[in-house]
Design an enzyme around this catalytic site. Structure first.
Site, PDB file in Angstrom:
ATOM      1  N   GLU A  62      10.686  -1.761 100.734  1.00  0.00           N
ATOM      2  CA  GLU A  62      11.877  -2.314 101.394  1.00  0.00           C
ATOM      3  C   GLU A  62      12.624  -3.306 100.513  1.00  0.00           C
ATOM      4  O   GLU A  62      13.849  -3.418 100.574  1.00  0.00           O
ATOM      5  CB  GLU A  62      11.481  -2.989 102.711  1.00  0.00           C
ATOM      6  CG  GLU A  62      11.175  -2.033 103.855  1.00  0.00           C
ATOM      7  CD  GLU A  62       9.733  -1.547 103.884  1.00  0.00           C
ATOM      8  OE1 GLU A  62       9.024  -1.707 102.866  1.00  0.00           O
ATOM      9  OE2 GLU A  62       9.322  -1.007 104.919  1.00  0.00           O
ATOM     10  N   GLU A  72       3.823   1.649 107.482  1.00  0.00           N
ATOM     11  CA  GLU A  72       3.584   0.745 108.616  1.00  0.00           C
ATOM     12  C   GLU A  72       3.019   1.509 109.809  1.00  0.00           C
ATOM     13  O   GLU A  72       2.140   1.022 110.516  1.00  0.00           O
ATOM     14  CB  GLU A  72       4.888   0.021 108.984  1.00  0.00           C
ATOM     15  CG  GLU A  72       5.310  -0.963 107.890  1.00  0.00           C
ATOM     16  CD  GLU A  72       6.635  -1.643 108.190  1.00  0.00           C
ATOM     17  OE1 GLU A  72       7.654  -0.939 108.227  1.00  0.00           O
ATOM     18  OE2 GLU A  72       6.632  -2.868 108.387  1.00  0.00           O
TER      19      GLU A  72
HETATM   20  C1  3H9 Z   1      12.091   0.775 106.142  1.00  0.00           C
HETATM   21  O1  3H9 Z   1      11.215   1.590 106.260  1.00  0.00           O
HETATM   22  C2  3H9 Z   1      12.262  -0.393 107.100  1.00  0.00           C
HETATM   23  C3  3H9 Z   1      11.033  -0.651 107.946  1.00  0.00           C
HETATM   24  O2  3H9 Z   1      10.133  -1.478 107.270  1.00  0.00           O
HETATM   25  C4  3H9 Z   1      11.379  -1.401 109.196  1.00  0.00           C
HETATM   26  C5  3H9 Z   1      12.221  -0.708 110.196  1.00  0.00           C
HETATM   27  C6  3H9 Z   1      12.338  -1.454 111.502  1.00  0.00           C
HETATM   28  N1  3H9 Z   1      16.219   7.274 104.879  1.00  0.00           N
HETATM   29  O3  3H9 Z   1      15.132  10.168  96.624  1.00  0.00           O
HETATM   30  P1  3H9 Z   1      15.367  11.620  96.853  1.00  0.00           P
HETATM   31  C7  3H9 Z   1      17.105  10.987 101.453  1.00  0.00           C
HETATM   32  S1  3H9 Z   1      13.258   0.918 104.954  1.00  0.00           S
HETATM   33  C8  3H9 Z   1      17.211   8.165 104.825  1.00  0.00           C
HETATM   34  O4  3H9 Z   1      16.426  12.283  96.092  1.00  0.00           O
HETATM   35  P2  3H9 Z   1      12.778  12.204  95.735  1.00  0.00           P
HETATM   36  C9  3H9 Z   1      17.880  10.746 100.186  1.00  0.00           C
HETATM   37  O5  3H9 Z   1      19.072  10.035 100.448  1.00  0.00           O
HETATM   38  C10 3H9 Z   1      12.863   2.416 104.121  1.00  0.00           C
HETATM   39  N2  3H9 Z   1      17.337   9.075 103.848  1.00  0.00           N
HETATM   40  O6  3H9 Z   1      14.003  12.461  96.689  1.00  0.00           O
HETATM   41  C11 3H9 Z   1      18.115  12.150  99.709  1.00  0.00           C
HETATM   42  O7  3H9 Z   1      19.185  12.683 100.457  1.00  0.00           O
HETATM   43  P3  3H9 Z   1      20.188  13.726  99.818  1.00  0.00           P
HETATM   44  C12 3H9 Z   1      11.715   2.281 103.206  1.00  0.00           C
HETATM   45  C13 3H9 Z   1      16.407   9.085 102.900  1.00  0.00           C
HETATM   46  O8  3H9 Z   1      11.852  13.328  95.960  1.00  0.00           O
HETATM   47  C14 3H9 Z   1      16.842  12.873 100.106  1.00  0.00           C
HETATM   48  O9  3H9 Z   1      16.258  12.081 101.143  1.00  0.00           O
HETATM   49  N3  3H9 Z   1      11.555   3.501 102.441  1.00  0.00           N
HETATM   50  C15 3H9 Z   1      15.354   8.177 102.897  1.00  0.00           C
HETATM   51  O10 3H9 Z   1      13.246  11.896  94.359  1.00  0.00           O
HETATM   52  C16 3H9 Z   1      15.859  13.048  99.003  1.00  0.00           C
HETATM   53  O11 3H9 Z   1      15.606  11.775  98.400  1.00  0.00           O
HETATM   54  C17 3H9 Z   1      12.172   3.687 101.275  1.00  0.00           C
HETATM   55  O12 3H9 Z   1      12.883   2.829 100.791  1.00  0.00           O
HETATM   56  C18 3H9 Z   1      15.268   7.246 103.954  1.00  0.00           C
HETATM   57  N4  3H9 Z   1      14.267   6.357 104.033  1.00  0.00           N
HETATM   58  O13 3H9 Z   1      12.096  10.864  96.271  1.00  0.00           O
HETATM   59  C19 3H9 Z   1      11.916   5.007 100.601  1.00  0.00           C
HETATM   60  N5  3H9 Z   1      14.587   8.416 101.814  1.00  0.00           N
HETATM   61  O14 3H9 Z   1      19.353  14.898  99.422  1.00  0.00           O
HETATM   62  C20 3H9 Z   1      13.187   5.565 100.052  1.00  0.00           C
HETATM   63  C21 3H9 Z   1      15.136   9.438 101.169  1.00  0.00           C
HETATM   64  O15 3H9 Z   1      21.173  13.981 100.899  1.00  0.00           O
HETATM   65  N6  3H9 Z   1      13.025   6.891  99.503  1.00  0.00           N
HETATM   66  N7  3H9 Z   1      16.238   9.855 101.814  1.00  0.00           N
HETATM   67  O16 3H9 Z   1      20.774  13.008  98.625  1.00  0.00           O
HETATM   68  C22 3H9 Z   1      12.471   7.133  98.299  1.00  0.00           C
HETATM   69  O17 3H9 Z   1      11.995   6.252  97.617  1.00  0.00           O
HETATM   70  C23 3H9 Z   1      12.533   8.546  97.799  1.00  0.00           C
HETATM   71  O18 3H9 Z   1      13.503   9.228  98.528  1.00  0.00           O
HETATM   72  C24 3H9 Z   1      11.212   9.337  97.893  1.00  0.00           C
HETATM   73  C25 3H9 Z   1      11.491  10.819  97.500  1.00  0.00           C
HETATM   74  C26 3H9 Z   1      10.187   8.728  96.935  1.00  0.00           C
HETATM   75  C27 3H9 Z   1      10.653   9.330  99.281  1.00  0.00           C
END
Ligand code: 3H9
Length: 693
Positions: free
Chosen positions: A128, A108
């Site tokens: 999301e 975004e």
């Molecule tokens: C949003 O954006 C709302 C908006 O539209 C509006 C707002 C107003 N936040 O998955 P991994 C942590 S909603 C906090 O193992 P990978 C995760 O917990 C969000 N923490 O790595 C982990 O921590 P730990 C939309 C996050 O390489 C570490 O990072 N975005 C977040 O297999 C590593 O993660 C998503 O839904 C986060 N957003 O995959 C994306 N993301 O090491 C969600 C990750 O302590 N994330 N962490 O266990 C993903 O899909 C994957 O993490 C990603 C990396 C593909 C990025």
């Protein structure tokens, strides 16, 4: 280089300002990141020597979204919408330079920049929906203005990550940069924009694609219809669709308001709370308190599978898919040939559907060796036994394996129920023995229960967990007890479902209630699918259960066209008068006067004893965390993810309520309902499962 704050730097490279974010692990938009980003861009705008601004991230990825950990807490710092306004309204071009993943709020932000460049390996997405939300920072309004409403609908409701090359085609990305050369390429791109005096492209003003879709409500009606099954029970997909509709039918700023309103509704509702909880539980489940991440591992280069039936074949496919050679052993050549050809056919069917290249079928099959002798497993690093579920047979297999397979190899059983320690005791190396409980179909189901024996060593556990990740599973470490975590809790539900039928409900009543709760099917439909004759032996059958009587009548489930239900030629189920009659006779014979049982009681009777059993499992240390139990149920048993798993659900409805019911049933119906000591303790202390650390 100027440091803006702890996570943001600003540099000026020959009139191009570079704002660099560095907030590991994924540059999520925490308050500090938002503050730094807004301040960095503002400072660049204010610097008269700057002609354009590049926004780039350090580490493995561009911004992966809002910081999910901040949700539900009071907002601090600059709001994301304000950050975006700074970028979009900048009088100087802002270029987002993307590597890794630009997800959610990250994409975004990039959509507010005037241009986007990305390396070919980068991906963009609005995931999301996977945490029960919608893109709440303008994503639903800007995305359709660039890729069109149809593509936007697909992206926001699937949450899929779209590869940079594809993004280039849809216009989401303006230019590809060479891998490893993003920074330089983005700066060069910015210089070109300035030199060519290109306009500040604001997506909010890009109305052609949404204008063209206005007056075509069928786009949305069809999309809803086509995906009704996939979206069943979930709120977020529908809300995402409404936002894209708003993008088409409302002016941009009105659309933003609609998006905000629906976003807040989801954010404060129970479904998103459940799905956010699952997001973190899925990551926690890999963390083992007494097996640290740096525990040495055993290299797994070759795997043996014993049994080429449905289970063994499915297990083998996981490893072949990951490029790991497999030797599969059967006792007779016919069974082996059948097993091998089923694997080939599965792959060919996948290829026919276009989900795999034909060449890949051969690559996988080339990694597979069939054998009729256990001796061929001698040099395997990991052997998984998937033979008939009987202790004497398993013991025999492990005794023989112990004599054949090289020292240092891992010996695993795929038992779904039996005692791993007893099996391990047949070998002189019980420390290398454990359970790897796959779920059928094993090449499809994500769950793996890793069963830790009394003597299993940490390197063995670490290796199996790592291997599980390699083959795309989600693994939960559990302890030895009958049925481990999943089946142990399932047997509670099965028992109550059967009792409810004797007391007055019909199988289809029970199934309907659980289906409406969100399970893909209820227990009786499930039995019909699996086959009622699993474990049934004709000679020993004594008409003592409804199921036995059905089997005796050759109503053995879907495969015979009848079981609890009657099935038509298309396998469509309908309640069976025959089953109903059998049930009536059974009740009469047992002296039971049927009573009317309401849906609420059915649900509570099926679910609360499971929660209670989950508490017992925790109390006995057979699962590490409540979240691990929830992961098992979501990934292995079809528990609806928007209800967060049985333990989360228990917390949600109130453990006091669960306990009160267990006590009430215990006093009326006896020991099946004995409350867990942990449940009693938590209620006494006013705590929840999630408070357990
Ligand atoms: C949003 O954006 C709302 C908006 O539209 C509006 C707002 C107003 N936040 O998955 P991994 C942590 S909603 C906090 O193992 P990978 C995760 O917990 C969000 N923490 O790595 C982990 O921590 P730990 C939309 C996050 O390489 C570490 O990072 N975005 C977040 O297999 C590593 O993660 C998503 O839904 C986060 N957003 O995959 C994306 N993301 O090491 C969600 C990750 O302590 N994330 N962490 O266990 C993903 O899909 C994957 O993490 C990603 C990396 C593909 C990025």
């Amino acid at each position: 280089m100027t440091s803006i704050n702890a996570v943001t730097d600003l540099s000026n490279e020959n009139e191009i300002a570079v704002v660099t974010l560095n907030s590991p692990p994924v540059n999520a938009l925490s308050a500090t990141v938002r503050d730094g980003l807004a301040a960095g861009v503002k400072q660049a705008i204010a610097d008269p020597s700057v002609k354009a601004v590049v926004l780039i991230c350090e580490g493995k990825t561009f911004i992966a979204g809002a910081d999910i950990g901040e949700f539900g807490k009071p907002m601090t710092g600059t709001s994301l919408l304000d950050v975006e306004a700074v970028i979009e309204n900048s009088p100087k071009p802002v270029i987002a330079a993307i590597h890794g993943t630009a997800l959610g709020g990250g994409l975004e932000v990039a959509l507010c920049a005037h241009y986007r460049v990305a390396v070919p390996s980068a991906k963009c997405g609005l995931p999301e929906v996977n945490i029960g939300l919608l893109p709440g920072a303008g994503g639903t309004q800007r995305l359709p203005r660039i890729v069109g409403p149809e593509a936007a609908l697909d992206m926001v409701t699937s949450g899929k990550h779209v590869a940079a090359r594809k993004c280039l085609e849809t216009g989401l990305i303006d230019e590809l940069a060479p891998e490893g050369g993003l920074r330089a390429a983005a700066i060069a791109f910015a210089k070109r924009i300035v030199a060519e005096n290109r306009p500040l492209k604001k997506l909010r003003e890009n109305n052609a694609k949404v204008d063209a879709a206005r007056g075509h409500p069928e786009i949305f009606a069809n999309f809803r219809k086509e995906n009704a099954r996939r979206f069943r029970g979930f709120l977020a997909p529908e809300y995402n669709i409404r936002c894209i509709e708003a993008a088409v039918n409302q002016p941009f700023d009105e659309g933003l308001k609609t998006e905000r309103k629906l976003f807040m509704e989801l954010m404060t509702g129970p479904q998103s709370a459940a799905q956010r909880y699952v997001f973190f539980a899925e990551r926690q489940v890999w963390k083992l308190p007494d097996v640290p991440g740096d525990t040495p591992e055993i290299p797994v280069k070759k795997v043996g599978v014993i049994g080429a039936g449905t289970m063994g074949g499915g297990i083998a496919m996981n490893f072949l898919n990951a490029g790991i050679p497999v030797t599969i052993v059967e006792m007779e050549s016919q069974a082996l040939d059948r097993g091998l050809s089923v694997i080939r056919r599965n792959y060919e069917n996948t290829a026919k559907k276009g989900r795999m290249a034909m060449a890949d079928v051969e690559t996988r099959m080339a990694l597979l060796t069939g054998s009729l002798t256990l001796e061929d497993l001698a040099d395997c690093d990991m052997v998984i036994e998937a033979v008939f579920e009987r202790m004497d047979i398993k013991k025999d297999v492990f005794t023989r394996l112990d004599a054949i397979v090289k020292q240092g190899a891992i010996l695993a059983s795929n038992t779904s129920y039996l005692n791993i320690d007893e099996i391990a005791a047949m070998t002189k190396r019980p420390e290398f023995v454990l359970g790897m409980h796959f779920f059928s179909p094993a090449n499809v189901m994500r769950l793996l229960e890793v069963v830790r024996g009394d003597k299993t060593t940490k390197p063995v556990i670490a290796t199996v967990m790592k291997t599980a990740k390699r083959i795309g599973k989600i693994a939960a470490l559990v302890g030895v007890c009958p049925g481990f975590v999943g089946n142990r809790m399932l047997s509670q539900r099965q028992r109550e479902a059967q009792k409810l039928v004797l007391e007055g409900a019909m199988p289809w009543d029970v199934d309907r209630v659980l289906y409406d709760f969100g399970f893909p099917m209820g227990p009786f439909a499930m039995s019909d699918l699996a086959g009622l004759d699993i474990g049934w032996v004709k000679e020993k059958s004594s008409s003592s259960t409804i199921r036995e009587v059905l089997c005796e009548m050759d109503r053995r489930g879907q495969k015979t066209g009848a079981g609890f239900y009657d099935y038509d030629a298309n396998r469509k189920a309908s309640p069976s008068p025959v089953t109903e009659k059998i049930i009536h006779e059974f009740r009469a014979k047992s002296g039971i006067t049927p009573r009317k049982i309401g849906d609420e009681e059915i649900l509570e009777r099926c679910i609360y004893p499971m929660i209670n059993e989950g508490a017992k499992i925790l109390e006995e240390g057979k699962a590490i965390r409540a979240g691990d139990i929830d992961i098992v149920w979501i990934n292995g048993y079809g528990w609806p993810v928007y209800r967060g798993g049985p333990m989360f659900y228990g917390d949600l409805i109130g453990l006091d309520k669960v306990l009160a019911r267990m006590k009430q049933w215990q006093s009326g119906m006896g020991g099946d309902f004995k409350p867990s000591a942990l449940l009693e303790k938590l209620v006494a202390e006013g705590k929840k499962f999630r408070d357990l650390k």
